[in-house]
Design an enzyme around this catalytic site. Structure first.
Site, PDB file in Angstrom:
ATOM      1  N   LYS A 184      -9.827  -0.163  11.545  1.00 41.63           N
ATOM      2  CA  LYS A 184      -8.614   0.119  12.561  1.00 41.63           C
ATOM      3  C   LYS A 184      -9.254  -0.096  13.711  1.00 41.63           C
ATOM      4  O   LYS A 184      -9.944   0.934  14.260  1.00 41.63           O
ATOM      5  CB  LYS A 184      -7.992   1.410  12.315  1.00 41.63           C
ATOM      6  CG  LYS A 184      -7.176   1.835  11.311  1.00 41.63           C
ATOM      7  CD  LYS A 184      -6.376   3.133  11.390  1.00 41.63           C
ATOM      8  CE  LYS A 184      -5.689   3.546  10.034  1.00 41.63           C
ATOM      9  NZ  LYS A 184      -6.638   3.666   9.083  1.00 41.63           N
ATOM     10  N   LYS A 232       0.938  -1.281  -0.030  1.00 40.26           N
ATOM     11  CA  LYS A 232      -0.123   0.031   0.072  1.00 40.26           C
ATOM     12  C   LYS A 232       0.894   1.326  -0.018  1.00 40.26           C
ATOM     13  O   LYS A 232       1.920   1.322   0.589  1.00 40.26           O
ATOM     14  CB  LYS A 232      -0.955  -0.237   1.192  1.00 40.26           C
ATOM     15  CG  LYS A 232      -1.855   1.221   1.191  1.00 40.26           C
ATOM     16  CD  LYS A 232      -2.887   1.344   2.399  1.00 40.26           C
ATOM     17  CE  LYS A 232      -2.478   1.653   3.422  1.00 40.26           C
ATOM     18  NZ  LYS A 232      -3.632   1.887   4.632  1.00 40.26           N
TER      19      LYS A 232
END
Length: 1301
Positions: A1145, A1036
């Site tokens: 998250k 990423k």
């Protein structure tokens, strides 16, 4: 009646007329006796009135009249401006929707002219009279009592009077001079009866002619009219005033008599079948027989389906079928068939009257009606048939008849009572020799059981529903409530935010029994069933599997409802009688553990069902059943159709919280946890014919706003019911919810459906159709509203709840999609039940349960501030990159259980997410001092709403008040502590059925590398190539850090060129581009084969548009971080296929429970659920590795369920490369896995790190331990009230009056 003053004050706000009192039980306020009387004459003669009430008195109402002067001596009443007469009754019964409130008031002081003993005698007399007046022995006694009272009373018409009620404290003043204007603002009623003395009273809208005291027959034109009039009048005296009249010539005398009677309400329909079902519905709603009048011939035969239903479901009906006289039978006469014994065994009584003649005493007609009604209203209730032949003339043509046929009817005609009164003595299950022995045996059986089940079948009255609820609380047994019990769709009271604590409702036992393990585990020693017939086949099968056991069936009819032939004790009595007998005994509650096991099982299955329904954004049939309770209130009722409709309601219906407040709520919430919703259906023969007509009749009978839930085939089977709907006779508006799947959907769920040719299914089972329900409604001038989305359904239900018109709400569905979704729900519920069973099976054998299923207690908690070095600045940081040292700060949370086990969690807030160390530290200090001694519920590891409920109910912290990072760290510490205590692991807590150490050793989680793409395209490409050489197969890259998106696109193109086509490339823009910039970037990288772009646009509403315009996949990140509540509702707009992933998250969204919910949503909709770290330490990363593995296993389950192939997901845990230091010396097990061909994190390594975790004290800067807490109450006084604040003061003790908290 001896007590005066006395009154009835109707609560009818619409169409308040005398007929309402006879048609159904009109709610109102009853009062007897006068505890305090307030009287004043004209203003010039006003006197001060002694004050008998203190200002601290309870809320008491006064009732009376303005502008009247009542003379007690002459018993006269007249208008006089400024005068008034009000009283506080000694006994008051206030009928509310939820319950009736009985208030008794005794007022006396030494200045009164009567003694205290006389005051006591007066109130005792009022109470005795109230017991006779308010609760008559039979339902019909209510209207008979009103009628006989009014006709034996000298009443003044009340059109010129207005009865008023006001707060007693308002009248309780020392001076009335200035209050005349205010008194005129009191609440008035237009329907009442007020008795001022033994001979004088005032009434309004209580009877058409209150002074009429005799019934006249002499004016009838012919003997047909005499007999018809006698029949209708006797019915009215028996409390039967609802007549369903079918058109016909031969029945003209009956139809004219019924329609002309002042107390009857008549309705007509051209279809006798629909009309008969309408009568069934009225009788179900009112518990009183309706009368059906038909002509002769096949008109009578058309009543048979409704008669069968009434017979099978014990519904009283009176059938009056007109017939040809005997000389026309078997002679070829028109419409002449044999109508004698036409309904066979389906009627309780049948009698064929002779053709009317004055040679037979007319009282024979009366005794026949009295006998028939007695049969209909005696156990077992049911239909009765009186065949009524008539000779011509059938109209009101004059035809001489002899008055001597009325001999002996003088007393009857001058009164208001039926000719023959049937008197039944009540059996109270006691008294005479041996009468109580069988019940004593039942009591001993119930007292001796360890595992009992209370099974609630169809219950028909509010009183019996209340009784069943009281029994459930008293027994403390688990309760399975059928949809027709009135307690399946219950409304939780506002004061109880959690699931009912006093009563354990196992609402989803049906779907829990899909699990083979549950079926083998569950067993009850004693089953008590209240009411007959259970909708769920699985529950019925479970009961059968429990045999041999003690099975007690309680119902008031004597019939055998025992298809499996294992009822051991059949108790024939009412629900109230049975409950009364049990309430007098005390039962030991020895099966708490069993009950709480069932609670965990039910809670987990309920959560999964709710999740699947809420996460499916297209409207489904189970969704309709799931939300229907929200459209119901205490003033409404539900009529549910047959076939799939009632099964869905029984499987997926749920309780919900009521937002209404009332006095009844305040009185009830301390005793009972919920209110019932009355539910009815045609389950006698369970056919689909006549359902709409029955529902309309039920609405009339119960006098509530009815919501009717039916299928399309049922609707088409009874379209003539729409003709009845448009008449709106004495009925509140209805909502008819039609689920239109264009056929019979239930057949798609039967076993043979998968093995039968689709064309055969469609033609001979589904009976598919293309009929327009909208056009049917238009043809009958009925309002129609199509519904195609969940939002439209919610709006439609809420909109028409308060409107005055009937409405048909049509929900579009599809047989195929319905079958598929039902399959998904069954599989999901089965897995949830297996999961619950695996958790329960691992609990310690000797665990003791007192006030709940709590296995552990928290001994203490502490936390430490850590500061670790990073190799580079976090990609989310705005710090100066030219510094040589970078750090990450957070807290290590330590939770100690009483058995010595310790669990660790990490609280690592990121300031970019509106958290900071100072605020987090304050919240942790608060937790430090309140968490000691808190019990841990066994259900916490399920991550199905359990943590949210636990935090609120045990810590008193609302979901929105706890910081996301704090909740994440707390969940992490508690789950790890439980794992240590059980000698298990974090992953085993979440998925106990997956425990296999050998599999863990071989398992790893794929890791996605993270690159901060600062630098030239060549520099970034080199870094990416290096990562690929290390073994990473997913990378990423951060973008939107440069001034121009063209530069970012150049970097991405270069990286793709260097790493090749096999590496998964993701980019993350962190919402930093405008829509135009994102589009520019998107078109430049369209050929780079990006797996997705995280948050490409600054405006979240543009993300779907971005996907559609560029054709590029996108992922959610910050969008879900900002969700506070109702995650599934917020995610609804992101089901678009262009959004392929959600990046989760846990420390940012608020823990693992919320993370698991979002992940399951993503997996259900075919999207990737990517766990991402926020630069936590090795402690947090190890837990994330195990959580990622848990989600991967869930993904496998979805793969199997949907028969798809889903590749493994690379999770965003590459931040471990930033760790120069760590909070533990144990290294993370992240390495290249040659067998799988990717960089992976070892599951076994993460388990070992958490199991052997020791804090690296070199990175700890401060440790916080529990301090002494000074607890006290701080009283605050204000003008009109005072309240107390519970204060916990930490630190150096200060003076209470000046201390801070």
């Amino acid at each position: 009646m001896a007590c005066f003053l006395g009154f009835f004050l109707s609560k009818e706000t619409e169409d308040a007329s005398f007929k309402n009192l006879y048609l159904h039980r009109t709610r109102g306020v009853f009062g007897l006796g006068s505890a305090i009387c307030f009287e004043a004459c004209a203003p010039e003669n006003q006197k001060r009135i002694r004050r008998y009430l203190s200002s601290d008195s309870a809320h008491i109402m006064t009732y009376g009249f303005m502008d009247i002067n009542f003379n007690k001596e002459s018993s006269s009443i007249k208008h006089e401006a400024g005068s008034f007469c009000f009283l506080i009754p000694e006994v008051e019964l206030d009928e509310q929707e939820e319950a009736s409130i009985l208030v008794v008031t005794l007022a006396w002081d030494e200045n009164l002219c009567w003694t205290f003993e006389q005051a006591i005698q007066s109130i005792e007399s009022s109470i005795y009279q109230a017991s006779c007046c308010f609760w008559p022995d039979t339902e019909s006694g209510y209207s008979k009592c009103i009628k006989s009272t009014l006709r034996n009373f000298n009443l003044m018409e009340g059109q010129t009077f207005q009865m008023a009620c006001t707060d007693a404290l308002f009248l309780d003043r020392r001076d009335y001079q200035a209050d005349t204007v205010e008194l005129r603002r009191t609440k008035f009623s237009t329907q009442f009866c007020f008795r001022l003395s033994p001979v004088v009273g005032v009434s309004s809208n209580m009877l058409d002619d209150a002074n009429e005291t005799s019934y006249s027959l002499q004016d009838q034109a012919n003997i047909n009219a005499v007999w018809a009039s006698l029949i209708v009048e006797e019915c009215s005296r028996l409390g039967i005033v609802y007549f369903c009249v079918a058109p016909g010539s031969r029945s003209s005398p009956l139809a004219i008599a019924a329609s002309s009677h002042p107390l009857t309400t008549c309705i007509s329909c051209f279809d006798e079948r629909s009309l008969a079902f309408h009568a069934v519905g009225y009788s179900k709603g009112s518990h009183k027989p309706a009368v059906i009048i038909t002509s002769s011939g096949t008109a009578v035969s058309n009543l048979l389906p409704a008669v069968v239903e009434a017979s099978q479901d014990f519904v009283p009906l009176l059938l009056l079928t007109a017939d040809r006289p005997p000389e026309l039978l078997d002679a070829g006469a028109n419409q002449a068939i044999n109508q004698v014994n036409h309904f066979g065994s389906f009627v309780r009584f049948t009698f064929s009257l002779p053709a009317p003649t004055d040679n037979i005493p007319a009282r024979m007609v009366l005794t026949t009606i009295d006998s028939a009604v007695h049969w209909a209203t005696s156990l077992p209730f049911g239909p009765v048939h009186i065949n009524c032949p008539f000779r011509e003339p059938l109209d009101d043509s004059s035809d001489n008849w002899m008055l001597n046929c009325l001999k002996g009817l003088d007393i009857w005609m001058s009164g208001a009572e039926p000719f023959t009164k049937y008197i039944q003595l009540q059996n109270y299950l006691a008294c005479k020799a041996g009468a109580c022995v069988p019940m004593a045996e039942v009591l001993e059986i119930i007292k001796g059981t360890d595992t009992g089940l209370l099974l609630l079948g169809a219950i028909h009255t509010e009183d019996e529903i209340w009784a069943a609820l009281l029994l459930a609380k008293h027994l403390n047994w688990p309760v399975v409530a059928d949809i027709l019990s009135g307690l399946r769709l219950r409304k939780l009271l506002p004061s109880l935010p959690e699931i009912e604590e006093n009563v354990l409702f196992v609402d989803h036992l049906d779907h829990a029994l899909l699990s083979e393990g549950v079926r083998g585990w569950i067993h009850f020693d004693v089953i008590v069933q209240i009411g007959s017939r259970i909708t769920s086949k699985r529950v019925s099968q479970m009961v059968e599997d429990c045999f041999p056991c003690t099975y007690i069936l309680v119902d008031n009819h004597p019939c055998r409802h025992d298809p499996s032939h294992f009822v051991t004790h059949r108790v024939q009595c009412s629900v109230r009688q049975f409950v009364d007998s049990l309430m007098q005994s005390q039962f030991s509650h020895r099966s708490n553990k069993w009950c709480f096991y069932l609670r965990v099982l039910n809670t987990m299955v309920a959560w999964d069902i709710s999740f699947q329904i809420n996460a499916e954004y297209s409207i489904t049939e189970p969704h309709v059943a799931h939300v229907i309770t929200e459209a119901l209130s205490a003033e409404s009722a539900l009529f549910v159709g047959n076939s799939m409709i009632i099964r869905d309601a029984d499987m997926y219906g749920r309780s919900c919280k009521t937002h209404a407040q009332s006095i009844a709520h305040m009185m009830l919430d301390s005793e009972l946890p919920c209110l019932s919703i009355r539910v009815a259906g045609n389950r006698g023969a369970s056919g689909i014919d006549g359902l709409l007509s029955t529902a309309i009749g039920f609405a009339v009978g119960c006098n509530k706003q009815v919501l009717c839930l039916v299928g399309d085939v049922s609707m088409l089977h009874d379209t003539n019911g729409l003709a009845i709907l448009t008449q709106r006779v004495s009925r509140k508006p209805m909502r008819i919810l039609v689920i239109n799947n264009h056929g019979g959907a239930i057949f798609s769920l039967l076993p043979f459906a998968d093995k039968t040719d689709p064309q055969i299914l469609d033609r001979y089972f589904y009976t598919s159709h293309t009929i327009s329900i909208q056009k049917l409604c238009e043809a009958h001038s009925v309002r129609h509203l199509p519904v195609k989305t969940k939002v439209e359904l919610q709006e439609a239900l809420l909109k028409f709840e308060h409107e005055k018109t009937d409405c048909v709400i049509e929900v579009e569905s599809c047989i195929g999609a319905n079958s598929t979704f039902h399959s998904t729900l069954r599989k999901s519920a089965q897995q949830a039940a297996d999961h619950a069973l695996s958790i329960l099976s691992r609990l310690p054998v000797g665990v003791s349960i007192s006030d709940g299923l709590f296995l552990y207690k928290i001994h203490k908690m502490n936390f430490s501030l850590y500061r670790i070095q990073l190799c580079a600045p976090p990609t989310s940081s705005s710090a100066d990159h030219h510094h040589n040292e970078f750090h990450r700060e957070g807290y290590i949370l330590s939770v100690y259980l009483e058995d010595g086990s310790v669990g660790y969690g990490e609280v690592a807030p990121l300031e970019i997410h509106k958290e900071n160390l100072v605020d987090v530290e304050e919240q942790l200090l608060f937790l430090l001092h309140i968490i000691k001694g808190i019990k841990i519920d066994v259900s916490l590891p399920t991550l199905k709403g359990s943590f949210t409920s636990w935090i609120w109910s045990n810590l008193g912290i609302m979901e929105c008040s706890i910081f996301p990072s704090v909740r994440c760290g707390l969940e992490m510490a508690i789950l790890n502590a439980i794992a240590v205590s059980q000698g298990s692991s974090f992953i085993s807590m979440l998925q106990p059925q997956m425990i296999n150490e050998e599999i863990y050793e071989k398992s790893s989680v794929k890791i996605c590398a993270l690159v901060d793409s600062n630098g030239t395209p060549n520099e970034v490409a080199y870094i990416a190539s290096s990562l690929v050489e290390e073994g990473f197969t997913a990378i990423k890259l951060k973008v939107a850090r440069r001034a121009d998106p063209i530069q970012d696109a150049a970097v991405i193109c270069k990286v793709r060129n260097e790493v090749g086509p096999c590496v998964e490339l993701r980019v993350d823009a962190n919402r930093k581009w405008t829509y135009e910039e994102a589009i520019q970037f998107g078109f430049l990288v369209r050929d780079c084969d990006l797996q997705y772009i995280e948050e490409p646009v600054e405006n979240v509403d543009d993300i779907v548009k971005f996907c559609e315009e560029t054709g590029l996949p996108a992922a959610l990140d910050e969008t879900i971080d900002n969700f506070q509540e109702s995650h599934l509702n917020m995610l609804a707009k992101y089901t678009h296929p262009g959004i392929v992933a959600v990046v989760i998250k846990p420390s940012v969204i608020g823990g693992f429970e919320k993370a698991a919910l979002i992940a399951r949503w993503a997996q259900k909709h075919g999207k990737m659920a990517v766990v991402s770290a926020a630069f936590e330490s090795g402690l947090g990363l190890s837990t994330y590795i195990l959580f990622s593995y848990y989600l991967e296993q869930l993904n496998v389950v979805y793969t199997v369920m949907n028969r798809e192939i889903r590749p493994s997901i690379a999770h965003g845990l590459g931040t471990y490369k930033w760790l120069k230091q760590d909070v533990t010396a144990i290294p993370l097990g992240i390495h290249y896995d040659p067998c799988k061909g990717f960089m992976g994190a070892s599951v076994a390594g993460a388990i070992q790190l958490l199991k052997n975790f020791k804090v690296n004290n070199n990175v700890i800067h401060k440790t916080f331990n529990e301090e002494q807490v000074h607890r006290y109450h701080l009283t605050v006084n204000s003008k009109n009230f005072s309240y107390s604040i519970k204060v916990h003061e930490v630190g150096q003790e200060s003076n209470v009056s000046t201390g801070t908290s």
